[in-house]
Write a protein that holds these residues in place. Structure first.
Motif, PDB file in Angstrom:
ATOM      1  N   TYR A 330     -58.717  86.127 -32.738  1.00  5.92           N
ATOM      2  CA  TYR A 330     -60.503  87.419 -33.136  1.00  5.92           C
ATOM      3  C   TYR A 330     -59.364  88.123 -31.681  1.00  5.92           C
ATOM      4  CZ  TYR A 330     -63.938  84.637 -34.894  1.00  5.92           C
ATOM      5  OH  TYR A 330     -64.426  84.359 -36.774  1.00  5.92           O
ATOM      6  N   THR A 331     -58.468  87.859 -30.858  1.00  7.59           N
ATOM      7  CA  THR A 331     -58.042  89.132 -30.118  1.00  7.59           C
ATOM      8  C   THR A 331     -56.840  89.843 -30.924  1.00  7.59           C
ATOM      9  OG1 THR A 331     -57.875  87.618 -28.326  1.00  7.59           O
ATOM     10  CG2 THR A 331     -56.556  89.741 -28.304  1.00  7.59           C
ATOM     11  N   ASP A 332     -56.209  89.103 -31.894  1.00  6.89           N
ATOM     12  CA  ASP A 332     -55.371  90.107 -32.985  1.00  6.89           C
ATOM     13  C   ASP A 332     -56.335  91.148 -33.495  1.00  6.89           C
ATOM     14  OD1 ASP A 332     -53.294  88.591 -31.319  1.00  6.89           O
ATOM     15  OD2 ASP A 332     -53.418  86.943 -33.359  1.00  6.89           O
ATOM     16  N   ILE A 333     -56.890  90.142 -34.050  1.00 11.18           N
ATOM     17  CA  ILE A 333     -57.810  90.835 -34.611  1.00 11.18           C
ATOM     18  C   ILE A 333     -58.557  92.064 -34.414  1.00 11.18           C
ATOM     19  CG2 ILE A 333     -59.880  91.720 -36.461  1.00 11.18           C
ATOM     20  CD1 ILE A 333     -59.275  87.965 -37.454  1.00 11.18           C
ATOM     21  N   GLU A 334     -58.169  91.881 -33.811  1.00  9.88           N
ATOM     22  CA  GLU A 334     -59.268  92.688 -32.485  1.00  9.88           C
ATOM     23  C   GLU A 334     -58.398  94.434 -32.592  1.00  9.88           C
ATOM     24  OE1 GLU A 334     -61.365  94.541 -28.316  1.00  9.88           O
ATOM     25  OE2 GLU A 334     -60.094  92.129 -28.556  1.00  9.88           O
ATOM     26  N   ASN A 335     -57.050  94.212 -32.288  1.00 15.02           N
ATOM     27  CA  ASN A 335     -55.930  95.193 -31.704  1.00 15.02           C
ATOM     28  C   ASN A 335     -55.018  96.045 -33.513  1.00 15.02           C
ATOM     29  OD1 ASN A 335     -56.002  94.707 -29.350  1.00 15.02           O
ATOM     30  ND2 ASN A 335     -54.997  92.569 -29.378  1.00 15.02           N
ATOM     31  N   ASP A 336     -55.907  95.506 -34.774  1.00 16.35           N
ATOM     32  CA  ASP A 336     -55.191  95.605 -36.008  1.00 16.35           C
ATOM     33  C   ASP A 336     -55.851  96.722 -36.136  1.00 16.35           C
ATOM     34  OD1 ASP A 336     -54.397  96.340 -38.187  1.00 16.35           O
ATOM     35  OD2 ASP A 336     -54.524  93.525 -38.845  1.00 16.35           O
ATOM     36  N   ASP A 337     -55.377  98.098 -35.986  1.00 15.68           N
ATOM     37  CA  ASP A 337     -55.667  99.333 -36.243  1.00 15.68           C
ATOM     38  C   ASP A 337     -56.320  99.649 -37.685  1.00 15.68           C
ATOM     39  OD1 ASP A 337     -54.556  99.981 -33.990  1.00 15.68           O
ATOM     40  OD2 ASP A 337     -53.172 101.498 -34.094  1.00 15.68           O
ATOM     41  N   ALA A 338     -55.975  98.609 -38.831  1.00 21.90           N
ATOM     42  CA  ALA A 338     -55.899  99.480 -40.230  1.00 21.90           C
ATOM     43  C   ALA A 338     -57.034  98.589 -40.486  1.00 21.90           C
ATOM     44  CB  ALA A 338     -55.237  98.626 -41.185  1.00 21.90           C
ATOM     45  N   LEU A 339     -57.267  97.042 -40.164  1.00 21.49           N
ATOM     46  CA  LEU A 339     -59.106  96.670 -39.747  1.00 21.49           C
ATOM     47  C   LEU A 339     -60.102  97.661 -39.967  1.00 21.49           C
ATOM     48  CD1 LEU A 339     -60.206  94.121 -40.825  1.00 21.49           C
ATOM     49  CD2 LEU A 339     -59.905  93.537 -38.464  1.00 21.49           C
ATOM     50  N   TYR A 340     -59.591  98.277 -38.520  1.00 17.85           N
ATOM     51  CA  TYR A 340     -60.372  99.140 -37.704  1.00 17.85           C
ATOM     52  C   TYR A 340     -60.442 100.637 -38.248  1.00 17.85           C
ATOM     53  CZ  TYR A 340     -61.961 103.129 -34.396  1.00 17.85           C
ATOM     54  OH  TYR A 340     -62.689 103.831 -34.030  1.00 17.85           O
ATOM     55  N   LYS A 341     -59.820 101.131 -39.312  1.00 18.77           N
ATOM     56  CA  LYS A 341     -59.533 102.341 -40.193  1.00 18.77           C
ATOM     57  C   LYS A 341     -60.850 101.819 -41.311  1.00 18.77           C
ATOM     58  CE  LYS A 341     -55.596 104.367 -38.936  1.00 18.77           C
ATOM     59  NZ  LYS A 341     -54.043 105.152 -39.263  1.00 18.77           N
TER      60      LYS A 341
END
Length: 366
Positions: A330-341
Motif C-alpha cells: 500500500y505504500t508503493d501504491i500511494e506513491n504511484d502518480d498514474a494511479l493518483y491521476k
C-alpha cells in the motif's frame, strides 16, 4: 476382561498403558479396583440411608445407584488428574485438594454404614428416647387438663364433705332424741315426752334437709364426674393422636444423633477404614515411583504442548509477515502518480454527475 475393566475404572489412558509392562498395568488395575469397590460401598451406604428416609426400596436403590455413580466419577477423576512430576512436595500440594475431597467422601460413605452396623444399639437408644418423649408428651398434655380436673375433684370433695357434715349432725340429733326416750340423757325420764318430741321434730327437719341436700349434691357430683370423664377422654384422645409422631421418631437425623450417643471409638475405626480405602488410590500414586506410564504420558503431553507452541508461534510470524507485506504494497501504491491521476479523474466525474443530478431534482421541484 476384568483387568481391562479395572484399568478403565482407574482413568488411565488404555492406549498408553498397553505399551507398558504387565506390572504397570497391574498397578493401575489395582487402583481401578479400589475406585470401583469404593463406589459399590457408596451405593450400598446411600441406599440404606435413603431407605430410612423414604421407606421405599425402589426409590432408595435408584438414588443409591445414582450416588454410587457420582462417587465413582469423582474418585476416577481424582485419581486420573494426579500427575507424577518427580517432585514429592509438588505432588503433595497438587493432591491436597483431592485428599480433602476424599476425606469428605469417606465421611459420607461411612456414616450410613455405621448406622446399619450399629442398628440394634441405635434402636435401643431410640427406644429410650421414645419412652422419655412419651412421658414428656403425656405430662405436657396433662398440664392442659389437670387444673380443670383437679378443680372438679375439689368441688366433688367439698360437696361430699357437706353431705357428711350434715349426716353427722343428723346422727347426733338421732342419738339425742333416742337417749331422751331411753332416759339416759337430757331430762333422764323414760318415755316420749315433750322434750323427746321437740328433739325428734328437730331431727326430722334436719333429716329432710339432708335428703334434699343429697339429692341436689348428687346431681352436681354426677355432672362434675361426667365433666371429669370427658376431660380424661379428651386427654387420652390427644395422647393417642400425638403418639404416632413419637413412634415415627426414627428418621435419618434421629439415628445419626443416636449414633453420636454411642461410644465413639468403633465409629472412629470404621471411618478410618473408609478413609484408608478412599485415599489409597491417591496415596498409591503419590508413593509409587515415576513409572513407564507416567513417562509415556508426560512425553505425549510434551509433544502436544510443543506442537501447539510451534503452531501458535508460526501463526504469529505469518501474521506479522503478512502485515509487513501489505504495508509495503500500500505504500508503493500511494506513491504511484498514474494511479493518483486515474482516481482524481474518476472522483471529478463522479462529483459532476452528482451536481447535475441535484440540479435536475431542484428544477423538477420548482
Amino acid at each position: 476382561m476384568l483387568k481391562q475393566f479395572f484399568i478403565i475404572c482407574s482413568g488411565a489412558d488404555t492406549d498408553i498403558l498397553e505399551a507398558c509392562s504387565k506390572g504397570e498395568q497391574n498397578k493401575y488395575a489395582g487402583i481401578g479396583a479400589t475406585v470401583f469397590f469404593t463406589a459399590l460401598m457408596a451405593t450400598l451406604a446411600a441406599s440404606y440411608a435413603l431407605y430410612t428416609v423414604f421407606n421405599n426400596a425402589f426409590s432408595a436403590i435408584f438414588f443409591g445407584i445414582v450416588w454410587g455413580l457420582l462417587i465413582f466419577n469423582l474418585d476416577r477423576y481424582i485419581v486420573s488428574t494426579i500427575k507424577k512430576t518427580g517432585h514429592f512436595v509438588d505432588e503433595v500440594i497438587q493432591a491436597s485438594p483431592r485428599i480433602l475431597l476424599a476425606i469428605i467422601i469417606a465421611i459420607v460413605i461411612s456414616k450410613p454404614l455405621e448406622l446399619k452396623i450399629f442398628e440394634k444399639e441405635i434402636n435401643q437408644v431410640l427406644l429410650e428416647e421414645k419412652n422419655q418423649l412419651t412421658l414428656n408428651n403425656k405430662a405436657q398434655i396433662a398440664e392442659q387438663y389437670n387444673p380443670s380436673i383437679d378443680a372438679l375433684k375439689k368441688n366433688i370433695t367439698k360437696l361430699e364433705q357437706e353431705i357428711d357434715s350434715k349426716e353427722t349432725e343428723v346422727n347426733e340429733l338421732y342419738n339425742t332424741y333416742i337417749a331422751e326416750a331411753e332416759g339416759t340423757a337430757g331430762t333422764k325420764r323414760v318415755g316420749k315426752g315433750p322434750v323427746y318430741k321437740e328433739k325428734r321434730d328437730k331431727h326430722d327437719a334436719l333429716l329432710a334437709e339432708l335428703q334434699l341436700l343429697k339429692k341436689e349434691h348428687k346431681e352436681k357430683i354426677k355432672t362434675a364426674e361426667l365433666n371429669i370423664a370427658q376431660l380424661q377422654k379428651n386427654y387420652q384422645t390427644q395422647v393417642d393422636s400425638t403418639q404416632p409422631i413419637i413412634n415415627n421418631f426414627d428418621g435419618l437425623m434421629a439415628r445419626v444423633n443416636a449414633l453420636n450417643k454411642l461410644p465413639w471409638l468403633p465409629s472412629l475405626f470404621i471411618f478410618l477404614l473408609f478413609l484408608a480405602i478412599e485415599t489409597s488410590p491417591i496415596l498409591a500414586k503419590l508413593l509409587a515411583p515415576k513409572g513407564a506410564y507416567d513417562l509415556r504420558l508426560e512425553d505425549q503431553e510434551d509433544m502436544i504442548k510443543t506442537n501447539v507452541t510451534q503452531n501458535k508461534k508460526q501463526r504469529a510470524l505469518m501474521l506479522q509477515t503478512d502485515s509487513n507485506i501489505n504495508d509495503r504494497i500500500y505504500t508503493d501504491i500511494e506513491n504511484d502518480d498514474a494511479l493518483y491521476k486515474h482516481k482524481h479523474q474518476t472522483t471529478k466525474e463522479l462529483m459532476q454527475l452528482q451536481a447535475n443530478a441535484f440540479l435536475k431534482n431542484q428544477t423538477k421541484v420548482l
